[in-house]
Enzyme design. Structure first.
Site, short mmCIF file in Angstrom:
data_model
loop_
_atom_site.label_atom_id
_atom_site.label_comp_id
_atom_site.label_asym_id
_atom_site.label_seq_id
_atom_site.Cartn_x
_atom_site.Cartn_y
_atom_site.Cartn_z
N CYS A 75 -5.03 29.56 20.77
CA CYS A 75 -6.40 30.00 20.76
C CYS A 75 -7.23 29.01 21.56
O CYS A 75 -7.39 27.85 21.15
CB CYS A 75 -6.86 30.04 19.31
SG CYS A 75 -8.58 30.38 19.15
N GLY A 76 -7.72 29.44 22.71
CA GLY A 76 -8.40 28.53 23.63
C GLY A 76 -9.77 28.07 23.14
O GLY A 76 -10.07 26.87 23.12
N ASN A 77 -10.62 29.02 22.74
CA ASN A 77 -11.92 28.62 22.21
C ASN A 77 -11.73 27.85 20.92
O ASN A 77 -12.46 26.90 20.62
CB ASN A 77 -12.80 29.85 21.95
CG ASN A 77 -13.27 30.49 23.23
OD1 ASN A 77 -13.56 29.80 24.20
ND2 ASN A 77 -13.34 31.81 23.25
N HIS A 165 -1.38 38.62 27.04
CA HIS A 165 -2.61 39.17 27.62
C HIS A 165 -2.27 40.24 28.64
O HIS A 165 -1.35 40.07 29.45
CB HIS A 165 -3.42 38.07 28.31
CG HIS A 165 -3.96 37.06 27.35
ND1 HIS A 165 -5.16 37.20 26.72
CD2 HIS A 165 -3.42 35.90 26.88
CE1 HIS A 165 -5.37 36.17 25.91
NE2 HIS A 165 -4.32 35.37 25.98
N ASN A 196 -3.53 41.04 23.63
CA ASN A 196 -4.95 40.86 23.91
C ASN A 196 -5.21 41.61 25.21
O ASN A 196 -4.35 41.67 26.10
CB ASN A 196 -5.28 39.38 24.07
CG ASN A 196 -5.07 38.59 22.78
OD1 ASN A 196 -5.82 38.73 21.83
ND2 ASN A 196 -4.01 37.78 22.75
N GLU A 214 -9.56 41.60 21.53
CA GLU A 214 -8.53 40.66 21.06
C GLU A 214 -7.58 41.29 20.06
O GLU A 214 -8.01 41.99 19.13
CB GLU A 214 -9.18 39.45 20.39
CG GLU A 214 -9.61 38.40 21.36
CD GLU A 214 -10.04 37.12 20.65
OE1 GLU A 214 -9.40 36.73 19.66
OE2 GLU A 214 -11.03 36.54 21.09
N CYS A 223 -13.02 34.65 24.86
CA CYS A 223 -11.62 34.37 24.54
C CYS A 223 -11.12 33.37 25.57
O CYS A 223 -11.08 33.67 26.77
CB CYS A 223 -10.81 35.66 24.60
SG CYS A 223 -9.05 35.44 24.34
N GLY A 224 -10.79 32.18 25.11
CA GLY A 224 -10.40 31.10 26.01
C GLY A 224 -9.06 31.34 26.68
O GLY A 224 -8.92 31.20 27.90
N GLY A 226 -7.77 34.16 27.06
CA GLY A 226 -7.98 35.34 27.89
C GLY A 226 -8.62 34.98 29.23
O GLY A 226 -8.26 35.55 30.27
O1 ZDP Z 1 -3.53 36.13 20.49
C1 ZDP Z 1 -4.31 36.53 19.62
O2 ZDP Z 1 -3.92 37.19 18.65
C2 ZDP Z 1 -5.78 36.16 19.77
N1 ZDP Z 1 -6.61 37.08 19.05
C3 ZDP Z 1 -5.94 34.76 19.26
C4 ZDP Z 1 -7.30 34.17 19.49
C5 ZDP Z 1 -7.53 33.81 20.96
C6 ZDP Z 1 -8.91 33.23 21.17
N2 ZDP Z 1 -9.94 34.19 21.24
C7 ZDP Z 1 -8.98 32.33 22.39
O3 ZDP Z 1 -10.09 31.85 22.64
O4 ZDP Z 1 -7.99 32.04 23.03
C8 ZDP Z 1 -9.32 32.41 20.04
#
Ligand code: ZDP
Length: 278
Positions: A75-77, A165, A196, A214, A223-224, A226
């Site tokens: 999860c980037g963010n 993604h 995603n 997501e 989404c980081g 993403g």
């Molecule tokens: O891969 C997933 O199931 C995402 N929903 C995880 C969260 C990704 C996020 N939005 C990001 O910023 O990378 C936190």
């Protein structure tokens, strides 16, 4: 006994952070996590992140549950928020850089002097089998291949940043009916781990607009992983520079796919909102 939590967000992608430094497994179950993420019956968040003890020579381990209770690899963010959370917990002993173990390898967030956080997100994985998707051939990249969703063919590019993604370039991101089309991509049969889904409008080679659906969380403001995946897809498709800004509904992330070490670097904000006790 109450559990303390802190709410953070990165460009409006919001998370509940839990101090889990004394247990090696998350102290909340997936269904508790889903209840707490509910915006009407809980605290409200896109996901819940646990700061656990480090493993394999890292400072900490990050685990994340999406708002539906499913677990994401990365999860980037969230990892920017985690870096600030840890620095806050450590107080005077805080470092400016941490090595974080995640389900998709070691990530290295660095707290910058302007309060932004820059994260070494590692190398993207590009082969179909790694993403995973059954599109194309298992040992080849998936770049602008046709995928039928809702009776229409979309030209999709797939990238793993540890999590899957699926990226589609469109002329106008504001015209996409995310709530309708998003779930159909997420649960499409070609994505065995779901996916995603990002829609990207190229404004310039170094500036793109993105909207995201997501996996496990639905429409979010940012989404980081993403944003990183979008720039990688843009480079693979010949539409983007390796260094680009990604404008999301919640704000802007700066992304660089280094030509030298082939790793992704993401820079953006992380903000503490409030603390409380469950
Ligand atoms: O891969 C997933 O199931 C995402 N929903 C995880 C969260 C990704 C996020 N939005 C990001 O910023 O990378 C936190």
């Amino acid at each position: 006994m109450g559990i303390e939590f802190t709410k953070y967000h990165g460009l409006g992608n919001d998370f509940i952070l839990i101090d889990n430094r004394h247990e090696s497994e998350p102290i909340l179950t997936r269904s508790q996590a889903a209840e707490l993420c509910d915006r009407h019956f809980g605290i409200g968040a896109d996901g819940i992140i646990f700061a656990l003890p480090g493993q394999n020579n890292t400072d900490y381990t990050m685990r994340i549950y999406n708002s539906d209770g499913s677990e994401a690899e990365m999860c980037g963010n969230g990892i920017r928020c985690l870096a600030k959370f840890i620095a806050d917990l450590e107080g005077v002993n805080a470092k400016t850089q941490y090595r974080i173990h995640t389900l998709s390898g070691v990530m290295t967030p660095k707290l910058l002097s302007d309060s932004q956080v820059k994260v070494d997100m590692g190398e993207p994985r590009l082969l179909a089998a790694e993403i995973p998707t059954t599109l194309g051939f298992p040992d080849q990249k998936v770049v602008e291949l046709p995928l039928e969703v809702s009776g229409q063919f979309w030209s999709v590019t797939c990238v793993s940043m540890g999590n899957p993604h699926c990226i589609t370039f469109v002329d106008d991101v504001s015209a996409i009916a995310l709530e309708t089309i998003g779930p159909l991509f997420e649960h499409h049969g070609v994505f065995p781990q779901r996916t995603n889904t990002e829609f990207i409008e190229i404004i310039q080679r170094n500036y793109v607009k993105m909207r995201v659906w997501e996996r496990g969380a639905g429409v979010t403001l940012a989404c980081g992983t993403g944003a990183c995946a979008a720039v990688v897809a843009g480079v693979l498709a010949g539409k983007c520079d390796r260094q680009a800004k990604v404008e999301l509904p919640g704000g802007i992330l700066a992304i660089e796919w280094s030509e030298i070490d082939r790793r992704l670097y993401m820079t953006g904000p992380a903000v503490r909102v409030f603390t409380g006790t469950i």
